[in-house]
Design an enzyme around this catalytic site. Sequence first.
Site, mmCIF file in Angstrom:
data_model
loop_
_atom_site.group_PDB
_atom_site.id
_atom_site.type_symbol
_atom_site.label_atom_id
_atom_site.label_comp_id
_atom_site.label_asym_id
_atom_site.label_seq_id
_atom_site.Cartn_x
_atom_site.Cartn_y
_atom_site.Cartn_z
ATOM 1 N N LYS A 124 0.759 -1.311 -0.085
ATOM 2 C CA LYS A 124 -0.124 -0.066 0.076
ATOM 3 C C LYS A 124 0.944 1.386 -0.016
ATOM 4 O O LYS A 124 1.972 0.975 0.543
ATOM 5 C CB LYS A 124 -0.842 0.028 1.004
ATOM 6 C CG LYS A 124 -2.281 0.989 1.044
ATOM 7 C CD LYS A 124 -3.111 -0.017 0.344
ATOM 8 C CE LYS A 124 -4.258 1.111 0.119
ATOM 9 N NZ LYS A 124 -5.305 0.330 -0.766
ATOM 10 N N ASP A 164 -6.988 4.356 -4.785
ATOM 11 C CA ASP A 164 -7.552 4.137 -3.445
ATOM 12 C C ASP A 164 -8.238 5.646 -3.408
ATOM 13 O O ASP A 164 -8.418 6.275 -4.354
ATOM 14 C CB ASP A 164 -6.639 3.848 -2.386
ATOM 15 C CG ASP A 164 -7.524 3.187 -1.037
ATOM 16 O OD1 ASP A 164 -8.018 2.136 -1.044
ATOM 17 O OD2 ASP A 164 -7.426 3.983 -0.301
HETATM 18 P P1 NDP Z 1 -13.145 7.640 -2.871
HETATM 19 O O1 NDP Z 1 -11.910 8.661 -2.528
HETATM 20 O O2 NDP Z 1 -13.446 7.373 -4.185
HETATM 21 O O3 NDP Z 1 -14.422 7.986 -2.020
HETATM 22 C C1 NDP Z 1 -14.597 7.740 -0.608
HETATM 23 C C2 NDP Z 1 -15.805 8.193 -0.048
HETATM 24 O O4 NDP Z 1 -15.974 8.204 1.182
HETATM 25 C C3 NDP Z 1 -15.909 9.685 -0.647
HETATM 26 O O5 NDP Z 1 -17.432 9.792 -1.149
HETATM 27 C C4 NDP Z 1 -15.817 10.543 0.640
HETATM 28 O O6 NDP Z 1 -16.376 11.601 0.673
HETATM 29 C C5 NDP Z 1 -16.066 9.579 1.713
HETATM 30 N N1 NDP Z 1 -15.812 9.785 2.972
HETATM 31 C C6 NDP Z 1 -14.325 9.853 3.366
HETATM 32 N N2 NDP Z 1 -14.166 10.042 4.478
HETATM 33 C C7 NDP Z 1 -15.571 9.814 5.307
HETATM 34 C C8 NDP Z 1 -15.892 9.877 6.532
HETATM 35 N N3 NDP Z 1 -15.094 10.112 7.412
HETATM 36 N N4 NDP Z 1 -17.179 9.551 6.591
HETATM 37 C C9 NDP Z 1 -18.086 9.438 5.625
HETATM 38 N N5 NDP Z 1 -17.560 9.366 4.484
HETATM 39 C C10 NDP Z 1 -16.293 9.754 4.289
HETATM 40 O O7 NDP Z 1 -12.419 6.267 -2.185
HETATM 41 P P2 NDP Z 1 -12.766 4.577 -2.522
HETATM 42 O O8 NDP Z 1 -14.080 4.666 -3.202
HETATM 43 O O9 NDP Z 1 -11.964 4.305 -3.877
HETATM 44 O O10 NDP Z 1 -12.516 3.979 -1.285
HETATM 45 C C11 NDP Z 1 -13.434 3.810 -0.298
HETATM 46 C C12 NDP Z 1 -13.091 2.737 0.511
HETATM 47 O O11 NDP Z 1 -12.896 1.398 -0.103
HETATM 48 C C13 NDP Z 1 -11.663 2.967 1.260
HETATM 49 O O12 NDP Z 1 -11.576 2.116 2.603
HETATM 50 C C14 NDP Z 1 -10.621 2.081 0.398
HETATM 51 O O13 NDP Z 1 -9.500 1.783 1.024
HETATM 52 C C15 NDP Z 1 -11.537 0.757 0.020
HETATM 53 N N6 NDP Z 1 -11.187 0.259 -1.380
HETATM 54 C C16 NDP Z 1 -11.035 0.778 -2.674
HETATM 55 C C17 NDP Z 1 -10.986 0.218 -3.455
HETATM 56 C C18 NDP Z 1 -11.110 0.622 -4.895
HETATM 57 O O14 NDP Z 1 -10.850 0.046 -5.859
HETATM 58 N N7 NDP Z 1 -11.217 2.114 -5.089
HETATM 59 C C19 NDP Z 1 -10.514 -1.151 -3.460
HETATM 60 C C20 NDP Z 1 -10.918 -1.943 -2.131
HETATM 61 C C21 NDP Z 1 -11.070 -1.122 -1.244
HETATM 62 P P3 NDP Z 1 -15.637 12.960 0.230
HETATM 63 O O15 NDP Z 1 -15.352 12.899 -1.230
HETATM 64 O O16 NDP Z 1 -16.691 14.306 0.202
HETATM 65 O O17 NDP Z 1 -14.564 13.274 1.078
#
Ligand code: NDP
Length: 445
Positions: A124, A164
Amino acid sequence: MNLEKIMNNLEKKHPGENEYLQAVREVLESIEEVYNENPHFETANIIDRLVEPDRILTFKVCWVDDSGKVQVNLGYRVQFNNAIGPYKGGLRFHPSVNLSILKFLGFEQIFKNSLTTLPMGGAKGGSDFDPKGKSNAEIMRFCQSFMLELWKLIGPETDVPAGDIGVGGREIGFLYGMYRKLARENTGVLTGKGLNWGGSLIRPEATGFGAVYFAKEMLATKGESFKGKVVAISGFGNVAWGATIKATELGAKVVTISGPDGYIYDPDGISGEKIDYLLELRASNQDIVKPYSYEFPNAQFHQGKRPWEVKCDIALPCATQNELGKDDAANLIKNGVICVAEGANMPSTPEAIELFLANKVLFAPGKAVNAGGVATSGLEMAQNAMKLSWPMKEVDERLHHIMCSIHDACVKYGKGSDGYVNYVKGANVAGFLKVANAMLDQGVI
Ligand code: NDP
């Protein structure tokens, strides 16, 4: 295994690295039984070799903002374990990024990648850089400077980063452009690439789609399905987006999305043009949650709250770590939730997980549920190596098949005598055995 002794030693060596210590404890608790049944693991000191990363690169990233001021961020790559394949794991750009968070994510990635059935080790990386509110030019300059250090450590057969939180298609493009120039090669060194330059169809949707495929298998063990169910989702990033689309496609109604400042409850369901609207907001680097409630007046914005207070059948936490605590779990259970599948990495606290398991709720951890993202990255690597690209249907079918295989592995190692499947145990044991046996096969290195 003397779990408390191992944890005490780790706490002394790495004080304050709470997320990392939390992730290690969860895995060790689940594998304790199988570890103790196989004394050769102890002789080979597998635990001590597994809980420390192979290496960590920390570096400084200097870049110039649009006003001409020089900014400095920290960059990291944690290469955890490559016993079963090249290091593989995403890059996270978010102000909360620190070594503890990247070590927890890298550690989890070892078992997740092992579960995918594909040959990928765990890693990571990322930076405390915040892409929010930055111009495209600023993001490009940051990514280029970041890659100026990172490229020395990565390669298509050694370490293949992906996206991520905060790293989507745009950032991967800027990172790849700089790598290509420095290394003078066009290879599959990053995944999540654009379709025109080596990316795979379905990769953007894969994590969310895979999470729903996995949850579908969980529901099927109880004769249930997504059809007609109410689903609460957190976040609205890459993972939540894919999960919302697929859950809706399977006949469910998604009623929540969230951001750090609160959540939206939309009793009419979030689908179709509403998703397009959210994507437009995201692309313009704006907050998305509050404006949604102005655009669709039936929806309510709940400031400072989490979506877990809403009545739902299925909960898919897809935002970030430790976003679902004990009280949230109690609320979900009180409201009759039947299935909680983690789209994010470690979104539930240990206390919340304990409650779900004690109440025999169908509950599965991120390392199994969200493995479809990295699995499809593995499929992207395979296509890059063969220098061809598979049609959408083929990638989607392979993803579906992989998620079913992961589910089978969890059931194999997690099903108790009463028939209840402990997916946490199942995922950890299945992921661990493959990596530990590979380490044994390859000797002490
Ligand atoms: P993104 O950056 O695309 O999205 C993250 C989302 O979560 C955004 O909508 C953000 O809002 C919101 N967010 C961030 N912090 C908070 C919080 N404290 N409370 C509520 N909402 C919050 O990330 P991903 O979708 O890529 O990743 C999300 C999760 O999935 C992470 O844990 C990541 O490690 C995991 N993951 C991702 C993968 C991928 O392929 N992308 C693969 C496997 C796991 P805002 O934009 O307004 O900050």
